[in-house]
Scaffold this active site. Structure first.
Site, mmCIF file in Angstrom:
data_model
loop_
_atom_site.group_PDB
_atom_site.id
_atom_site.type_symbol
_atom_site.label_atom_id
_atom_site.label_comp_id
_atom_site.label_asym_id
_atom_site.label_seq_id
_atom_site.Cartn_x
_atom_site.Cartn_y
_atom_site.Cartn_z
ATOM 1 N N LYS A 260 129.131 101.524 57.728
ATOM 2 C CA LYS A 260 128.726 101.844 59.097
ATOM 3 C C LYS A 260 129.396 103.142 59.551
ATOM 4 C CE LYS A 260 128.865 100.203 63.825
ATOM 5 N NZ LYS A 260 129.101 99.144 64.786
ATOM 6 N N GLU B 52 138.443 102.183 51.573
ATOM 7 C CA GLU B 52 138.057 101.545 50.303
ATOM 8 C C GLU B 52 136.717 102.104 49.823
ATOM 9 O OE1 GLU B 52 139.065 99.950 53.019
ATOM 10 O OE2 GLU B 52 140.232 98.152 52.537
ATOM 11 N N GLY C 247 129.308 95.577 62.168
ATOM 12 C CA GLY C 247 129.320 95.525 60.705
ATOM 13 C C GLY C 247 128.923 94.154 60.176
ATOM 14 N N ARG C 248 129.472 93.102 60.768
ATOM 15 C CA ARG C 248 129.198 91.747 60.259
ATOM 16 C C ARG C 248 127.831 91.221 60.700
ATOM 17 N NH1 ARG C 248 133.358 92.285 63.579
ATOM 18 N NH2 ARG C 248 133.392 91.274 65.616
ATOM 19 N N GLU D 17 136.301 87.223 62.143
ATOM 20 C CA GLU D 17 136.436 88.576 62.687
ATOM 21 C C GLU D 17 135.866 88.627 64.107
ATOM 22 O OE1 GLU D 17 134.541 92.339 61.034
ATOM 23 O OE2 GLU D 17 136.495 92.502 60.098
ATOM 24 N N HIS E 291 135.626 68.441 43.138
ATOM 25 C CA HIS E 291 136.608 68.279 42.065
ATOM 26 C C HIS E 291 137.795 69.202 42.278
ATOM 27 C CE1 HIS E 291 133.859 65.677 39.851
ATOM 28 N NE2 HIS E 291 132.924 66.455 40.387
ATOM 29 N N LYS F 16 145.479 99.173 58.441
ATOM 30 C CA LYS F 16 144.913 100.415 57.895
ATOM 31 C C LYS F 16 145.897 101.568 58.087
ATOM 32 C CE LYS F 16 140.062 99.316 58.963
ATOM 33 N NZ LYS F 16 138.889 99.686 59.764
#
Ligand code: F6P
Length: 528
Positions: free
Chosen positions: A214, A220, A271-272, A357, A388, A497
């Site tokens: 965005k 990253e 973003g999400r 978030e 399990h 950050k």
């Protein structure tokens, strides 16, 4: 500007406290079913593309009514209206949150036709809708060209957070609808192991890199994109314009990076919440334009359900009210999501960002510290695998964790016996959590009365996946609304950050001046 009232400042909140003390705390699901033969009908709900059984939750009808009262007293209906009017619902960033507009079909007028006078807001909404439709058409046409290009065998999406989790989750979920045999790779982590492994498996001339960000500043993504470009050129790749595409709101930065093919979106898409925008390009390449439009259509149907249904028969609202009841009255701190469909294996990670978030906030919209808990920890794995691993704790642990089962009636394979066994297991787990089992041996005793919700899709299709995701988005909006918080910002990610930037420099210089003892000690060890 809507007037919102925080949940703890309503009359209904006090009534809920009283109700919790008198009946809520000791509520017993087994007794509730034994005394009410209509409980399943009263506490289940159909919504577009799915059915929800809420009846195995620790709630009775009077409490549910108080929760609806609470929602009304908080001004939820007005806040919902503000969301769909494109008002500023993200005040710390002065932004609207219009992910719903991305899935609104063009044939339906954006503003209310009844409105005699067009306000500035509705004009800007119309303008936004036009931009959405033209970007969507361009992106889908591009996806089609990629699908017809046999020379492209590998798609590498480089992005993180919402620029990774949504497309990754959806491409996996809808694998059965993909054609063309292309391989999809998702590189998110700055950990070089991830990119290196993908680059070992692909060739420059047959790979399309999608740089999804965005902001086009996320360290990253920028680091991975830079390394991918350097690898491409080093390995003899010649045509950046053909092999690199940017999906971003920051078209200028993408241009500066050297990318010519760019699909934009807007600051009002969080973003999400961005899988419906250009960020969804990997999905559009995988399932084609019609499939992607069906994905949008499923979400739009859920938008309409949420926007127009009364609170009493509004599934996102009912789920969010249960979330609040569990978090703030029962004091449950987490929710486990159990998709009984292996194609939904990234759903828990996707929902984790969406919920945590959005609603992992400790102050309200007026910056006042909250006296109650907000977002629960969300976690989970596909069934039956989870059975399990951690289901032991769900059945016999000291903490009660509400479980959300997601099951699909019809599979996309021809191994019916497997599917029957899978569904039997989902039902059995929900049943076991609720019923428990008495045993004189305390080690073998199951207390039961452990709540769960059962979401059932007829089939896992682009449409039903769209509806399922939109359902979760609106549920998060509702709980955030009642908690009085801003669900659309994420300031909590910023500090790390900044510190990482500082520490990256210190890893090179070894300068530990002013650092706390622990960080200085670790820095020294890493440097030795
Ligand atoms: O750091 C958190 C975050 O901003 C998320 O909200 C977002 O989805 C992710 O980073 C990626 O951001 P971008 O798409 O701008 O690279």
């Amino acid at each position: 500007m809507t007037t919102r009232t925080r949940c703890d400042r309503t009359q209904a909140w006090s009534e809920l406290q009283a109700s919790f003390a008198s009946t809520g705390r000791a509520f017993d699901l087994r007794r509730a079913f034994a005394t009410d033969s209509k409980r399943f009908e009263a506490l289940s709900q159909s919504a577009p593309q799915l059915f929800a059984d809420l009846s195995k939750n620790l709630i009775d009808l009077p409490t549910q009514q108080l929760l609806f009262d609470l929602a009304r007293q908080c001004g939820l209906e007005q806040h919902r209206q503000a969301l769909f009017a494109g008002d500023i619902v993200n005040p710390t960033e002065q932004r609207a949150a219009m992910h719903w507009l991305l899935r609104k079909p063009p044939a339906i007028p954006v503003d209310n036709a009844q409105e005699a006078i067009k306000t500035i807001a509705s004009e800007s909404l119309q303008d936004a809708a036009r931009q959405v439709q033209s970007t969507l058409a361009a992106m889908l046409a591009y996806a089609q060209r990629v699908r017809e290009d046999d020379a492209i065998t590998d798609i590498v999406n480089i992005g993180i957070g919402g620029s990774d989790l949504g497309p990754q989750m959806a491409v996996l979920a809808l694998e059965a609808f993909a054609s063309g045999g292309r391989r999809f790779h998702f590189v998110s982590n700055v950990d070089g192991h991830e990119l290196a492994a993908v680059l070992r498996a692909v060739k420059p001339q047959s790979t399309l890199f999608l740089i999804a960000s965005k902001t086009f500043t996320t360290i990253e993504t920028m680091t991975n994109a830079g390394s991918a470009k350097a690898w491409f050129l080093r390995e003899g790749g010649a045509d950046i314009a053909r092999h690199f595409v940017a999906l971003t709101t920051n078209v200028a930065a993408a241009r500066a990076f050297g990318i010519e093919t760019r699909f934009g979106f807007w600051d009002w898409v969080g973003g999400r919440y961005s899988v419906w925008s250009a960020i969804g390009l990997p999905l559009a390449i995988a399932i084609g334009a019609d499939g992607f439009r069906s994905f949008l259509a499923g979400a739009h149907a859920m938008d309409e359900h949420f926007r127009t249904s009364a609170l009493e028969c509004n599934l996102p609202v009912r789920l969010a009210l249960l979330d609040l009841w569990y978090r703030n009255f029962h004091g449950f701190t987490s929710r486990s999501i159990a998709p009984y469909h292996s194609a939904l294996r990234r759903l828990p990670a996707y929902l984790q960002q969406l919920e945590m978030e959005s609603n992992g906030k400790r102050v309200d919209v007026d910056a006042q510290a909250l006296p109650y808990g907000t977002a629960p920890v969300l976690w989970g794995e596909p069934g039956t695998n989870g059975q399990h691993a951690y289901f032991q704790m769900l059945h016999q642990g000291t903490d009660v964790v509400p479980v959300e089962f997601v099951a699909v009636r019809t599979p996309c394979h021809d191994l019916p016996a497997h599917h029957e066994l899978l569904l039997a297991n989902a039902l059995a787990q929900a049943q076991a959590l609720m019923l428990g089992k008495s045993d004189a041996d305390a080690h073998k005793h199951f207390p039961g009365n452990r709540p769960s919700t059962f979401l059932l899709l007829d089939e896992l299709t682009p449409e039903s996946l769209g509806a399922l995701i939109a359902l979760q988005e609106h549920r998060v909006f509702v709980s955030g609304s009642l908690w009085g918080i801003n669900s659309f910002d994420q300031w909590g990610v910023e500090l790390g950050k900044v510190l990482a930037k500082d520490l990256q420099a210190r890893l090179q210089s070894a300068d530990a001046t002013g650092l706390d003892g622990s960080t200085a000690g670790l820095l020294a060890r890493l440097r030795s």
